[in-house]
Write a protein that holds these residues in place. Structure first.
Motif, PDB file in Angstrom:
ATOM      1  N   GLU A  21       0.813  -1.213   0.000  1.00 30.05           N
ATOM      2  CA  GLU A  21       0.000   0.000   0.000  1.00 30.05           C
ATOM      3  C   GLU A  21       0.852   1.272   0.000  1.00 30.05           C
ATOM      4  O   GLU A  21       2.026   1.257   0.368  1.00 30.05           O
ATOM      5  N   TRP A  22       0.214   2.337  -0.451  1.00 32.36           N
ATOM      6  CA  TRP A  22       0.778   3.681  -0.284  1.00 32.36           C
ATOM      7  C   TRP A  22       0.528   4.037   1.168  1.00 32.36           C
ATOM      8  O   TRP A  22      -0.564   4.445   1.542  1.00 32.36           O
ATOM      9  N   ASN A  23       1.532   3.838   1.990  1.00 33.87           N
ATOM     10  CA  ASN A  23       1.333   4.010   3.422  1.00 33.87           C
ATOM     11  C   ASN A  23       2.688   4.275   4.059  1.00 33.87           C
ATOM     12  O   ASN A  23       3.635   3.524   3.835  1.00 33.87           O
ATOM     13  N   LYS A  24       2.749   5.330   4.829  1.00 33.81           N
ATOM     14  CA  LYS A  24       4.078   5.725   5.310  1.00 33.81           C
ATOM     15  C   LYS A  24       4.643   4.794   6.366  1.00 33.81           C
ATOM     16  O   LYS A  24       5.820   4.856   6.673  1.00 33.81           O
ATOM     17  N   TRP A  25       3.794   3.927   6.930  1.00 28.55           N
ATOM     18  CA  TRP A  25       4.308   2.907   7.850  1.00 28.55           C
ATOM     19  C   TRP A  25       4.655   1.621   7.109  1.00 28.55           C
ATOM     20  O   TRP A  25       5.415   0.822   7.602  1.00 28.55           O
ATOM     21  N   GLY A  26       4.045   1.441   5.951  1.00 31.02           N
ATOM     22  CA  GLY A  26       4.297   0.254   5.133  1.00 31.02           C
ATOM     23  C   GLY A  26       3.360  -0.893   5.500  1.00 31.02           C
ATOM     24  O   GLY A  26       3.256  -1.284   6.666  1.00 31.02           O
ATOM     25  N   ARG A  27       2.656  -1.397   4.498  1.00 28.28           N
ATOM     26  CA  ARG A  27       1.661  -2.440   4.791  1.00 28.28           C
ATOM     27  C   ARG A  27       1.580  -3.401   3.615  1.00 28.28           C
ATOM     28  O   ARG A  27       1.563  -2.963   2.453  1.00 28.28           O
ATOM     29  N   VAL A  28       1.529  -4.699   3.922  1.00 30.39           N
ATOM     30  CA  VAL A  28       1.342  -5.735   2.898  1.00 30.39           C
ATOM     31  C   VAL A  28       0.173  -6.623   3.310  1.00 30.39           C
ATOM     32  O   VAL A  28       0.094  -7.049   4.465  1.00 30.39           O
ATOM     33  N   LEU A  29      -0.723  -6.883   2.400  1.00 29.49           N
ATOM     34  CA  LEU A  29      -1.851  -7.790   2.662  1.00 29.49           C
ATOM     35  C   LEU A  29      -1.764  -8.987   1.715  1.00 29.49           C
ATOM     36  O   LEU A  29      -1.205  -8.881   0.627  1.00 29.49           O
TER      37      LEU A  29
END
Lengths: 370, 214
Positions: free
Chosen positions: A357-365
Protein backbone atom coordinates in the motif's frame (compact mmCIF):
# COMPACT_ATOMS: atom_id res chain seq x y z
CA UNK A 1 -27.36 -38.77 -30.34
CA UNK A 2 -28.92 -35.38 -29.86
CA UNK A 3 -29.41 -36.08 -26.14
CA UNK A 4 -25.78 -37.14 -25.80
CA UNK A 5 -24.62 -33.94 -27.50
CA UNK A 6 -26.83 -31.84 -25.22
CA UNK A 7 -25.47 -33.66 -22.19
CA UNK A 8 -21.87 -33.12 -23.28
CA UNK A 9 -22.52 -29.43 -23.98
CA UNK A 10 -24.20 -29.00 -20.59
CA UNK A 11 -21.27 -30.67 -18.86
CA UNK A 12 -18.83 -28.47 -20.74
CA UNK A 13 -20.81 -25.35 -19.82
CA UNK A 14 -20.88 -26.36 -16.16
CA UNK A 15 -17.19 -27.16 -16.22
CA UNK A 16 -16.27 -23.84 -17.84
CA UNK A 17 -18.41 -21.98 -15.29
CA UNK A 18 -16.77 -23.83 -12.44
CA UNK A 19 -13.30 -23.15 -13.78
CA UNK A 20 -14.12 -19.46 -14.17
CA UNK A 21 -15.09 -19.09 -10.51
CA UNK A 22 -12.33 -17.77 -8.32
CA UNK A 23 -12.41 -17.27 -4.59
CA UNK A 24 -9.88 -16.00 -2.10
CA UNK A 25 -9.57 -15.81 1.65
CA UNK A 26 -7.69 -13.19 3.58
CA UNK A 27 -4.49 -14.41 5.25
CA UNK A 28 -3.84 -12.13 8.23
CA UNK A 29 -0.39 -11.06 9.43
CA UNK A 30 1.50 -12.61 6.56
CA UNK A 31 4.53 -10.33 6.69
CA UNK A 32 6.96 -10.37 9.59
CA UNK A 33 8.75 -6.98 9.45
CA UNK A 34 12.54 -6.71 9.71
CA UNK A 35 13.97 -7.17 13.22
CA UNK A 36 13.40 -4.15 15.43
CA UNK A 37 10.59 -2.78 13.27
CA UNK A 38 6.87 -2.92 13.88
CA UNK A 39 6.05 -2.27 10.23
CA UNK A 40 8.03 -2.67 7.04
CA UNK A 41 8.57 1.08 6.48
CA UNK A 42 7.47 3.89 4.17
CA UNK A 43 5.63 2.29 1.26
CA UNK A 44 5.12 3.93 -2.12
CA UNK A 45 6.25 1.13 -4.36
CA UNK A 46 5.66 -2.36 -5.63
CA UNK A 47 5.70 -6.01 -4.65
CA UNK A 48 6.85 -8.99 -6.73
CA UNK A 49 7.68 -12.69 -6.34
CA UNK A 50 10.68 -14.49 -7.81
CA UNK A 51 10.64 -17.99 -9.30
CA UNK A 52 11.65 -19.45 -5.93
CA UNK A 53 8.63 -17.87 -4.29
CA UNK A 54 10.48 -15.18 -2.33
CA UNK A 55 8.62 -11.91 -1.93
CA UNK A 56 10.23 -8.56 -2.80
CA UNK A 57 8.73 -5.30 -1.49
CA UNK A 58 10.07 -1.82 -2.21
CA UNK A 59 10.20 0.75 0.59
CA UNK A 60 11.52 4.31 0.63
CA UNK A 61 14.68 3.64 2.58
CA UNK A 62 18.09 4.84 1.50
CA UNK A 63 20.32 2.05 0.18
CA UNK A 64 17.73 -0.53 1.20
CA UNK A 65 15.06 0.02 -1.42
CA UNK A 66 13.84 -3.56 -1.54
CA UNK A 67 13.13 -5.96 1.30
CA UNK A 68 13.11 -9.70 0.62
CA UNK A 69 10.84 -12.11 2.49
CA UNK A 70 10.55 -15.87 2.29
CA UNK A 71 7.46 -17.73 1.15
CA UNK A 72 6.40 -17.79 4.77
CA UNK A 73 6.57 -13.99 4.98
CA UNK A 74 9.62 -13.92 7.25
CA UNK A 75 12.18 -11.21 6.58
CA UNK A 76 15.36 -12.44 4.87
CA UNK A 77 17.34 -9.36 3.85
CA UNK A 78 17.26 -5.88 2.37
CA UNK A 79 18.80 -5.17 -1.02
CA UNK A 80 21.09 -2.20 -1.42
CA UNK A 81 19.02 -0.45 -4.05
CA UNK A 82 17.74 3.14 -4.41
CA UNK A 83 14.99 4.37 -2.13
CA UNK A 84 12.52 5.35 -4.81
CA UNK A 85 11.74 2.08 -6.60
CA UNK A 86 8.19 3.17 -7.32
CA UNK A 87 7.62 0.33 -9.76
CA UNK A 88 9.52 -2.87 -10.46
CA UNK A 89 9.01 -6.34 -11.86
CA UNK A 90 10.96 -9.59 -11.61
CA UNK A 91 11.33 -11.24 -15.01
CA UNK A 92 13.23 -14.14 -16.47
CA UNK A 93 15.06 -13.19 -19.66
CA UNK A 94 17.67 -15.05 -21.69
CA UNK A 95 20.48 -14.10 -19.31
CA UNK A 96 18.61 -15.10 -16.15
CA UNK A 97 16.17 -13.70 -13.62
CA UNK A 98 16.37 -9.98 -12.87
CA UNK A 99 14.72 -7.06 -11.16
CA UNK A 100 13.75 -4.32 -13.62
CA UNK A 101 12.90 -1.09 -11.80
CA UNK A 102 11.97 2.51 -12.45
CA UNK A 103 13.83 4.80 -10.07
CA UNK A 104 11.42 7.68 -9.64
CA UNK A 105 13.76 9.96 -7.73
CA UNK A 106 16.58 9.61 -10.25
CA UNK A 107 14.62 9.43 -13.53
CA UNK A 108 16.32 6.23 -14.62
CA UNK A 109 15.75 2.50 -15.04
CA UNK A 110 17.88 -0.23 -13.53
CA UNK A 111 18.26 -3.94 -14.14
CA UNK A 112 19.58 -5.79 -11.10
CA UNK A 113 20.34 -9.34 -10.08
CA UNK A 114 18.15 -10.78 -7.37
CA UNK A 115 20.95 -10.01 -4.89
CA UNK A 116 20.63 -6.31 -5.71
CA UNK A 117 23.75 -5.90 -7.84
CA UNK A 118 22.99 -3.62 -10.77
CA UNK A 119 23.90 -5.05 -14.18
CA UNK A 120 22.42 -2.45 -16.52
CA UNK A 121 21.14 1.08 -16.28
CA UNK A 122 19.11 3.28 -18.60
CA UNK A 123 20.16 6.77 -17.49
CA UNK A 124 18.10 9.93 -17.92
CA UNK A 125 20.35 10.92 -20.81
CA UNK A 126 19.14 7.93 -22.85
CA UNK A 127 15.58 9.26 -23.00
CA UNK A 128 14.58 11.48 -25.94
CA UNK A 129 15.07 15.17 -25.31
CA UNK A 130 11.57 16.13 -26.42
CA UNK A 131 10.07 14.43 -23.36
CA UNK A 132 13.07 14.51 -21.04
CA UNK A 133 13.66 18.25 -21.32
CA UNK A 134 10.09 19.48 -21.36
CA UNK A 135 9.90 22.15 -18.65
CA UNK A 136 7.65 24.89 -17.39
CA UNK A 137 9.47 28.10 -16.58
CA UNK A 138 7.99 30.41 -13.97
CA UNK A 139 9.03 33.51 -12.09
CA UNK A 140 8.44 34.58 -8.53
CA UNK A 141 5.78 37.28 -8.28
CA UNK A 142 7.35 40.68 -7.67
CA UNK A 143 5.37 41.26 -4.48
CA UNK A 144 6.55 37.91 -3.09
CA UNK A 145 10.26 38.47 -3.72
CA UNK A 146 12.25 37.53 -0.65
CA UNK A 147 9.40 35.66 0.97
CA UNK A 148 10.21 32.11 2.08
CA UNK A 149 7.40 30.60 0.03
CA UNK A 150 6.77 32.88 -2.91
CA UNK A 151 3.99 32.53 -5.45
CA UNK A 152 4.98 32.38 -9.08
CA UNK A 153 3.76 33.37 -12.53
CA UNK A 154 4.24 31.01 -15.45
CA UNK A 155 6.34 32.33 -18.31
CA UNK A 156 6.30 29.46 -20.80
CA UNK A 157 6.37 25.70 -21.27
CA UNK A 158 8.45 23.90 -23.87
CA UNK A 159 11.47 21.77 -24.57
CA UNK A 160 14.66 23.21 -23.16
CA UNK A 161 17.04 23.29 -26.10
CA UNK A 162 19.80 25.49 -24.73
CA UNK A 163 20.94 26.91 -21.45
CA UNK A 164 23.69 29.33 -20.59
CA UNK A 165 24.53 31.09 -17.35
CA UNK A 166 22.22 33.93 -18.29
CA UNK A 167 19.58 32.51 -20.61
CA UNK A 168 17.27 29.59 -21.12
CA UNK A 169 15.94 28.76 -24.58
CA UNK A 170 12.73 26.83 -24.98
CA UNK A 171 11.22 25.37 -28.12
CA UNK A 172 7.50 26.05 -27.82
CA UNK A 173 4.65 23.86 -29.06
CA UNK A 174 4.13 26.12 -32.08
CA UNK A 175 7.72 25.53 -33.18
CA UNK A 176 9.03 28.94 -32.22
CA UNK A 177 11.87 29.50 -29.81
CA UNK A 178 11.65 31.62 -26.69
CA UNK A 179 14.67 32.96 -24.90
CA UNK A 180 14.13 33.59 -21.20
CA UNK A 181 16.58 35.59 -19.11
CA UNK A 182 17.67 33.68 -16.01
CA UNK A 183 17.08 36.60 -13.74
CA UNK A 184 16.42 36.36 -10.04
CA UNK A 185 13.31 34.30 -9.26
CA UNK A 186 13.16 32.42 -12.58
CA UNK A 187 12.91 28.68 -12.18
CA UNK A 188 12.27 25.70 -14.46
CA UNK A 189 10.45 22.54 -13.42
CA UNK A 190 9.55 19.40 -15.30
CA UNK A 191 11.35 16.43 -16.72
CA UNK A 192 10.76 12.72 -16.45
CA UNK A 193 8.93 11.13 -13.55
CA UNK A 194 9.32 7.41 -14.22
CA UNK A 195 6.94 5.16 -12.33
CA UNK A 196 7.25 1.65 -13.74
CA UNK A 197 8.71 -0.62 -16.38
CA UNK A 198 8.24 -4.14 -17.76
CA UNK A 199 9.90 -6.45 -20.26
CA UNK A 200 8.41 -7.78 -23.52
CA UNK A 201 8.99 -11.33 -24.78
CA UNK A 202 11.67 -10.06 -27.18
CA UNK A 203 13.54 -8.38 -24.32
CA UNK A 204 12.43 -4.82 -25.05
CA UNK A 205 11.97 -2.71 -21.93
CA UNK A 206 8.86 -0.55 -21.63
CA UNK A 207 9.01 2.44 -19.27
CA UNK A 208 6.24 4.83 -18.29
CA UNK A 209 6.50 8.46 -17.21
CA UNK A 210 3.44 8.10 -14.97
CA UNK A 211 3.90 11.14 -12.77
CA UNK A 212 4.94 13.19 -15.76
CA UNK A 213 3.04 13.34 -19.02
CA UNK A 214 2.39 9.59 -19.27
CA UNK A 215 4.81 8.92 -22.12
CA UNK A 216 5.68 5.28 -22.72
CA UNK A 217 9.26 4.67 -23.85
CA UNK A 218 10.59 1.53 -25.49
CA UNK A 219 14.24 0.49 -25.16
CA UNK A 220 15.95 -2.62 -26.39
CA UNK A 221 17.40 -5.13 -23.94
CA UNK A 222 20.72 -3.26 -23.93
CA UNK A 223 19.02 -0.01 -22.98
CA UNK A 224 19.11 1.67 -26.37
CA UNK A 225 16.13 3.91 -27.08
CA UNK A 226 13.75 2.60 -29.77
CA UNK A 227 10.47 4.55 -29.68
CA UNK A 228 7.97 6.53 -27.65
CA UNK A 229 4.17 6.64 -27.66
CA UNK A 230 1.28 7.45 -25.34
CA UNK A 231 1.31 10.79 -23.59
CA UNK A 232 -1.56 13.17 -22.97
CA UNK A 233 -2.78 13.60 -26.54
CA UNK A 234 -4.64 11.45 -29.07
CA UNK A 235 -5.06 8.58 -29.60
CA UNK A 236 -4.42 7.22 -26.09
CA UNK A 237 -4.92 10.49 -24.15
CA UNK A 238 -3.32 9.16 -20.99
CA UNK A 239 -3.44 10.92 -17.64
CA UNK A 240 -1.29 9.72 -14.75
CA UNK A 241 -0.61 6.36 -16.47
CA UNK A 242 0.64 5.05 -13.17
CA UNK A 243 2.05 1.69 -14.23
CA UNK A 244 2.25 -0.43 -17.36
CA UNK A 245 2.64 -4.17 -17.76
CA UNK A 246 3.32 -6.54 -20.62
CA UNK A 247 0.26 -8.79 -20.70
CA UNK A 248 1.54 -12.18 -21.87
CA UNK A 249 -1.86 -13.84 -21.55
CA UNK A 250 -2.33 -12.80 -25.16
CA UNK A 251 -0.46 -13.82 -28.27
CA UNK A 252 1.02 -11.53 -29.38
CA UNK A 253 1.60 -9.96 -25.98
CA UNK A 254 -0.09 -6.65 -25.26
CA UNK A 255 0.66 -3.66 -23.10
CA UNK A 256 -1.75 -3.14 -20.19
CA UNK A 257 -1.87 0.47 -19.05
CA UNK A 258 -3.22 1.57 -15.67
CA UNK A 259 -4.56 4.95 -16.84
CA UNK A 260 -5.23 6.02 -13.28
CA UNK A 261 -6.27 9.59 -14.03
CA UNK A 262 -9.09 8.31 -16.20
CA UNK A 263 -9.89 5.51 -13.74
CA UNK A 264 -9.55 2.94 -16.52
CA UNK A 265 -7.34 0.13 -17.80
CA UNK A 266 -6.60 -0.29 -21.46
CA UNK A 267 -4.75 -2.56 -23.83
CA UNK A 268 -2.47 -1.48 -26.61
CA UNK A 269 -0.28 -3.47 -28.91
CA UNK A 270 3.42 -3.46 -28.06
CA UNK A 271 3.75 -0.87 -30.83
CA UNK A 272 1.31 1.43 -29.03
CA UNK A 273 -1.83 0.94 -31.14
CA UNK A 274 -4.99 1.11 -29.05
CA UNK A 275 -6.73 -2.27 -28.76
CA UNK A 276 -9.42 -1.21 -26.33
CA UNK A 277 -10.46 -0.33 -22.82
CA UNK A 278 -10.56 -3.24 -20.40
CA UNK A 279 -12.54 -1.42 -17.74
CA UNK A 280 -13.63 2.08 -16.80
CA UNK A 281 -15.06 3.72 -13.71
CA UNK A 282 -12.57 2.01 -11.40
CA UNK A 283 -11.16 3.14 -8.10
CA UNK A 284 -8.01 4.49 -9.71
CA UNK A 285 -6.08 1.46 -11.02
CA UNK A 286 -2.47 1.67 -9.91
CA UNK A 287 -0.81 -1.68 -10.52
CA UNK A 288 -1.48 -5.18 -11.84
CA UNK A 289 -0.15 -8.71 -12.08
CA UNK A 290 -1.02 -11.82 -14.09
CA UNK A 291 -1.38 -15.54 -13.29
CA UNK A 292 -2.82 -17.95 -15.81
CA UNK A 293 -5.79 -16.20 -17.35
CA UNK A 294 -6.31 -13.92 -14.36
CA UNK A 295 -5.20 -10.38 -13.68
CA UNK A 296 -5.29 -8.75 -10.24
CA UNK A 297 -5.36 -4.99 -9.92
CA UNK A 298 -4.52 -2.63 -7.07
CA UNK A 299 -6.99 0.26 -7.06
CA UNK A 300 -5.53 3.02 -4.92
CA UNK A 301 -8.88 4.47 -3.87
CA UNK A 302 -9.53 1.35 -1.84
CA UNK A 303 -10.00 -1.93 -3.68
CA UNK A 304 -8.27 -5.01 -5.07
CA UNK A 305 -9.97 -6.55 -8.07
CA UNK A 306 -9.46 -9.73 -10.08
CA UNK A 307 -10.28 -9.93 -13.78
CA UNK A 308 -10.47 -12.75 -16.29
CA UNK A 309 -8.94 -12.69 -19.74
CA UNK A 310 -12.20 -11.46 -21.27
CA UNK A 311 -12.05 -8.36 -19.09
CA UNK A 312 -14.76 -9.47 -16.67
CA UNK A 313 -14.39 -8.57 -13.00
CA UNK A 314 -14.49 -11.88 -11.14
CA UNK A 315 -13.64 -10.85 -7.57
CA UNK A 316 -13.18 -7.85 -5.32
CA UNK A 317 -11.06 -8.10 -2.22
CA UNK A 318 -10.53 -5.91 0.81
CA UNK A 319 -12.81 -3.18 -0.47
CA UNK A 320 -12.81 -0.10 1.69
CA UNK A 321 -16.44 0.95 2.21
CA UNK A 322 -15.50 4.54 1.49
CA UNK A 323 -12.95 5.53 -1.17
CA UNK A 324 -9.51 6.29 0.18
CA UNK A 325 -6.39 7.70 -1.40
CA UNK A 326 -3.91 8.58 1.25
CA UNK A 327 -0.70 7.24 2.77
CA UNK A 328 -1.66 8.54 6.21
CA UNK A 329 -3.72 5.75 7.77
CA UNK A 330 -1.81 4.61 10.84
CA UNK A 331 -1.42 0.98 11.94
CA UNK A 332 -3.79 1.45 14.86
CA UNK A 333 -6.54 2.19 12.36
CA UNK A 334 -5.85 -0.69 9.99
CA UNK A 335 -8.67 -3.18 9.75
CA UNK A 336 -7.96 -6.83 9.02
CA UNK A 337 -8.62 -7.60 5.40
CA UNK A 338 -9.60 -4.05 4.46
CA UNK A 339 -7.22 -2.15 2.20
CA UNK A 340 -6.27 1.49 2.63
CA UNK A 341 -4.58 2.67 -0.58
CA UNK A 342 -3.32 -0.24 -2.73
CA UNK A 343 -0.28 0.78 -4.76
CA UNK A 344 1.48 -2.42 -5.82
CA UNK A 345 0.28 -5.97 -6.34
CA UNK A 346 1.44 -9.40 -7.44
CA UNK A 347 0.34 -12.98 -7.74
CA UNK A 348 2.70 -15.49 -6.22
CA UNK A 349 3.54 -18.66 -8.11
CA UNK A 350 0.48 -20.44 -6.71
CA UNK A 351 -2.02 -17.75 -7.63
CA UNK A 352 -2.25 -16.15 -4.19
CA UNK A 353 -2.41 -12.35 -4.15
CA UNK A 354 -0.04 -10.02 -2.31
CA UNK A 355 -0.65 -6.29 -2.19
CA UNK A 356 1.44 -3.38 -0.88
CA UNK A 357 0.00 0.00 0.00
CA UNK A 358 0.78 3.68 -0.28
CA UNK A 359 1.33 4.01 3.42
CA UNK A 360 4.08 5.73 5.31
CA UNK A 361 4.31 2.91 7.85
CA UNK A 362 4.30 0.25 5.13
CA UNK A 363 1.66 -2.44 4.79
CA UNK A 364 1.34 -5.74 2.90
CA UNK A 365 -1.85 -7.79 2.66
CA UNK A 366 -2.31 -11.30 1.34
CA UNK A 367 -5.24 -13.30 0.06
CA UNK A 368 -4.91 -17.04 -0.54
CA UNK A 369 -6.70 -18.63 -3.41
CA UNK A 370 -9.28 -21.14 -2.17
CA UNK B 1 -18.46 -0.52 -12.56
CA UNK B 2 -16.67 0.82 -9.52
CA UNK B 3 -17.30 -1.24 -6.39
CA UNK B 4 -19.33 0.35 -3.67
CA UNK B 5 -20.02 -0.80 -0.16
CA UNK B 6 -23.32 -2.26 -1.24
CA UNK B 7 -22.28 -4.40 -4.18
CA UNK B 8 -18.97 -5.74 -3.02
CA UNK B 9 -18.27 -8.74 -0.94
CA UNK B 10 -15.07 -7.92 0.84
CA UNK B 11 -12.89 -10.87 1.63
CA UNK B 12 -11.91 -11.04 5.23
CA UNK B 13 -13.08 -9.16 8.28
CA UNK B 14 -15.33 -6.46 6.94
CA UNK B 15 -16.28 -3.99 9.64
CA UNK B 16 -18.74 -1.14 9.59
CA UNK B 17 -16.93 1.92 8.39
CA UNK B 18 -19.12 4.98 8.86
CA UNK B 19 -19.28 7.70 6.27
CA UNK B 20 -16.77 10.47 6.87
CA UNK B 21 -14.95 8.38 9.41
CA UNK B 22 -11.80 7.46 7.62
CA UNK B 23 -10.15 10.82 7.66
CA UNK B 24 -10.79 11.32 11.33
CA UNK B 25 -8.45 8.40 11.72
CA UNK B 26 -5.60 9.93 9.83
CA UNK B 27 -2.56 11.24 11.58
CA UNK B 28 -0.71 12.92 8.82
CA UNK B 29 0.60 12.77 5.33
CA UNK B 30 4.21 11.79 4.92
CA UNK B 31 6.99 13.97 3.72
CA UNK B 32 7.74 12.06 0.60
CA UNK B 33 10.93 13.13 -1.00
CA UNK B 34 10.28 11.10 -4.11
CA UNK B 35 6.53 11.02 -4.10
CA UNK B 36 4.00 13.40 -5.48
CA UNK B 37 1.72 15.93 -3.87
CA UNK B 38 -1.90 15.51 -3.02
CA UNK B 39 -3.72 13.29 -5.47
CA UNK B 40 -7.03 14.99 -4.82
CA UNK B 41 -8.47 18.47 -4.67
CA UNK B 42 -9.62 19.67 -1.30
CA UNK B 43 -13.03 21.32 -0.91
CA UNK B 44 -13.67 22.87 2.50
CA UNK B 45 -17.30 23.55 3.23
CA UNK B 46 -18.39 26.23 5.69
CA UNK B 47 -21.98 27.05 6.55
CA UNK B 48 -22.06 30.68 7.60
CA UNK B 49 -24.75 33.08 8.87
CA UNK B 50 -26.51 30.37 10.85
CA UNK B 51 -26.28 28.03 7.92
CA UNK B 52 -27.89 30.31 5.38
CA UNK B 53 -24.68 30.97 3.42
CA UNK B 54 -22.60 28.22 1.82
CA UNK B 55 -18.90 28.92 1.45
CA UNK B 56 -16.64 26.54 -0.44
CA UNK B 57 -12.88 26.81 -0.63
CA UNK B 58 -11.52 24.44 -3.25
CA UNK B 59 -7.77 23.99 -3.37
CA UNK B 60 -5.62 22.38 -6.03
CA UNK B 61 -1.91 21.74 -5.65
CA UNK B 62 -0.30 21.99 -9.04
CA UNK B 63 3.18 21.22 -10.26
CA UNK B 64 3.74 18.19 -8.04
CA UNK B 65 0.33 16.67 -8.73
CA UNK B 66 0.77 14.54 -11.86
CA UNK B 67 -2.75 15.43 -12.91
CA UNK B 68 -2.17 19.18 -12.59
CA UNK B 69 1.16 20.04 -14.12
CA UNK B 70 0.58 23.79 -14.32
CA UNK B 71 -1.66 26.65 -13.28
CA UNK B 72 -3.67 26.47 -16.50
CA UNK B 73 -4.84 22.93 -15.82
CA UNK B 74 -5.41 23.81 -12.16
CA UNK B 75 -7.63 26.75 -13.15
CA UNK B 76 -9.67 24.54 -15.45
CA UNK B 77 -9.95 21.85 -12.80
CA UNK B 78 -11.21 24.24 -10.13
CA UNK B 79 -13.90 25.58 -12.42
CA UNK B 80 -15.25 22.16 -13.31
CA UNK B 81 -14.40 19.80 -10.50
CA UNK B 82 -17.54 20.12 -8.38
CA UNK B 83 -21.22 20.52 -9.12
CA UNK B 84 -24.07 21.22 -6.80
CA UNK B 85 -27.19 19.10 -6.77
CA UNK B 86 -30.43 20.78 -5.81
CA UNK B 87 -34.03 20.03 -6.62
CA UNK B 88 -32.97 17.06 -8.72
CA UNK B 89 -30.77 19.09 -11.01
CA UNK B 90 -27.06 19.61 -11.04
CA UNK B 91 -25.55 23.01 -11.58
CA UNK B 92 -22.09 24.30 -12.25
CA UNK B 93 -20.95 26.31 -9.28
CA UNK B 94 -20.29 29.29 -11.51
CA UNK B 95 -23.90 29.23 -12.73
CA UNK B 96 -25.04 30.08 -9.21
CA UNK B 97 -22.31 32.40 -7.97
CA UNK B 98 -18.90 33.53 -9.17
CA UNK B 99 -15.72 31.65 -8.35
CA UNK B 100 -12.79 33.79 -7.38
CA UNK B 101 -9.32 32.33 -7.83
CA UNK B 102 -6.09 33.15 -6.11
CA UNK B 103 -2.65 31.62 -5.76
CA UNK B 104 -1.12 30.70 -2.45
CA UNK B 105 1.77 28.71 -1.09
CA UNK B 106 0.31 28.35 2.38
CA UNK B 107 -1.44 25.18 3.44
CA UNK B 108 -3.35 26.49 6.44
CA UNK B 109 -7.00 25.56 6.34
CA UNK B 110 -6.61 23.58 3.16
CA UNK B 111 -7.00 20.14 4.71
CA UNK B 112 -8.72 18.81 7.80
CA UNK B 113 -6.49 19.42 10.82
CA UNK B 114 -6.20 15.67 11.32
CA UNK B 115 -4.35 15.20 8.06
CA UNK B 116 -2.67 18.55 7.51
CA UNK B 117 1.02 18.10 8.06
CA UNK B 118 3.77 20.39 9.08
CA UNK B 119 5.74 22.34 6.51
CA UNK B 120 8.05 19.93 4.71
CA UNK B 121 10.53 22.45 3.43
CA UNK B 122 9.46 21.89 -0.15
CA UNK B 123 7.84 24.45 -2.41
CA UNK B 124 4.16 23.95 -2.93
CA UNK B 125 1.98 25.91 -5.32
CA UNK B 126 -1.72 26.00 -4.63
CA UNK B 127 -4.57 27.57 -6.54
CA UNK B 128 -7.71 28.23 -4.54
CA UNK B 129 -11.24 28.96 -5.64
CA UNK B 130 -13.61 30.72 -3.26
CA UNK B 131 -17.33 30.39 -3.80
CA UNK B 132 -20.23 31.78 -1.77
CA UNK B 133 -23.87 31.10 -2.38
CA UNK B 134 -27.05 31.94 -0.52
CA UNK B 135 -29.38 29.02 -1.23
CA UNK B 136 -33.16 29.12 -1.12
CA UNK B 137 -33.47 25.41 -0.47
CA UNK B 138 -33.01 23.30 2.64
CA UNK B 139 -30.74 20.58 1.30
CA UNK B 140 -27.91 20.38 -1.19
CA UNK B 141 -25.40 17.77 -2.28
CA UNK B 142 -22.13 18.07 -4.16
CA UNK B 143 -21.11 15.85 -7.04
CA UNK B 144 -18.08 15.17 -9.20
CA UNK B 145 -18.98 14.91 -12.89
CA UNK B 146 -18.83 11.47 -14.41
CA UNK B 147 -16.22 12.76 -16.82
CA UNK B 148 -14.18 14.40 -14.04
CA UNK B 149 -10.52 13.57 -13.84
CA UNK B 150 -9.99 14.72 -10.27
CA UNK B 151 -11.02 13.26 -6.94
CA UNK B 152 -12.32 15.72 -4.38
CA UNK B 153 -11.95 15.54 -0.63
CA UNK B 154 -15.08 17.32 0.61
CA UNK B 155 -14.83 18.22 4.29
CA UNK B 156 -16.07 20.51 6.98
CA UNK B 157 -15.37 21.20 10.63
CA UNK B 158 -18.29 20.76 12.98
CA UNK B 159 -18.89 23.03 15.98
CA UNK B 160 -17.95 20.05 18.17
CA UNK B 161 -14.44 20.14 16.73
CA UNK B 162 -14.92 16.96 14.75
CA UNK B 163 -14.19 16.84 11.06
CA UNK B 164 -16.51 15.27 8.53
CA UNK B 165 -15.03 14.32 5.21
CA UNK B 166 -15.47 12.08 2.24
CA UNK B 167 -13.55 11.44 -0.93
CA UNK B 168 -15.66 11.87 -4.05
CA UNK B 169 -14.55 10.10 -7.22
CA UNK B 170 -15.93 10.82 -10.66
CA UNK B 171 -19.66 10.23 -10.72
CA UNK B 172 -19.98 10.30 -6.91
CA UNK B 173 -22.55 12.43 -5.09
CA UNK B 174 -22.13 13.46 -1.48
CA UNK B 175 -24.75 12.76 1.13
CA UNK B 176 -27.34 15.55 1.33
CA UNK B 177 -26.20 18.45 3.45
CA UNK B 178 -28.89 20.26 5.43
CA UNK B 179 -28.77 24.01 5.36
CA UNK B 180 -31.00 26.76 6.68
CA UNK B 181 -32.13 28.82 3.76
CA UNK B 182 -32.63 32.49 4.29
CA UNK B 183 -36.25 33.56 4.23
CA UNK B 184 -37.12 35.58 1.19
CA UNK B 185 -38.95 38.86 2.08
CA UNK B 186 -42.04 37.72 0.19
CA UNK B 187 -42.06 34.49 2.22
CA UNK B 188 -41.93 36.56 5.43
CA UNK B 189 -44.96 38.57 4.32
CA UNK B 190 -46.86 35.35 3.61
CA UNK B 191 -45.98 34.00 7.06
CA UNK B 192 -47.01 37.29 8.73
CA UNK B 193 -50.32 37.31 6.86
CA UNK B 194 -50.94 33.70 7.81
CA UNK B 195 -50.19 34.45 11.45
CA UNK B 196 -52.45 37.50 11.37
CA UNK B 197 -55.22 35.42 9.81
CA UNK B 198 -54.83 32.72 12.42
CA UNK B 199 -55.00 35.24 15.27
CA UNK B 200 -58.02 36.87 13.66
CA UNK B 201 -59.76 33.51 13.37
CA UNK B 202 -58.96 32.62 16.97
CA UNK B 203 -60.32 35.95 18.18
CA UNK B 204 -63.49 35.44 16.14
CA UNK B 205 -63.80 31.91 17.43
CA UNK B 206 -63.42 33.11 21.01
CA UNK B 207 -66.09 35.77 20.43
CA UNK B 208 -68.39 33.16 18.97
CA UNK B 209 -67.83 30.75 21.84
CA UNK B 210 -68.45 33.49 24.41
CA UNK B 211 -71.61 34.56 22.60
CA UNK B 212 -72.96 31.04 22.38
CA UNK B 213 -72.10 30.24 25.99
CA UNK B 214 -74.05 33.29 27.17
Amino acid sequence: MQRTTTLILTCLALFSKASAEVAYEFAPNFITPPPGKETIGDGHGEIAVDSAGNVYVSVQEANAGIQVYGKDGKFIKALSLPASLHGFVIRKVAAGEFIFAAVLGESKVIQANLDGSIVMEIPTASFPAEQRDFVTVSKVKAEDAGKPKPRTDEIASGVKIAETKTELTLKLANGTEKVIAKELGVRAAGGLKLTNCDVAPNGDIYVVDGYGKSWIFVFDSKGKFKSVFGGPSEPLKLANAHKIFVDRRFEPARLMICDRGHKRMLHTSLQGALIGEIATDMRNPSSASFHGNLMCVAEIAGNVSVWDKEGKRVADLGTSPQPTNTPGIAPKDWQAGIVTSPHGITFDNDGNILETEWNKWGRVLRWNRK
Amino acid sequence: MRPSSSNIQAAGGTHPFPLFAFLILLLGLPRLGFAHGYDFLSARLDLLNDGSLIELTITAEYGSNPMLPDITTATQALQEVLRIESRGQDHRLSDLAPLTLHQTTQQEGMLPPSIAHAEDGQDHQFLQAHWRWVPDIAEVAFSVPKTGLHDVLLWRSLPTGETQSMLLLSGDISKPIRIHPQQHPSQLIVWLLAAFLLIFCLVQLRKFLLATSN
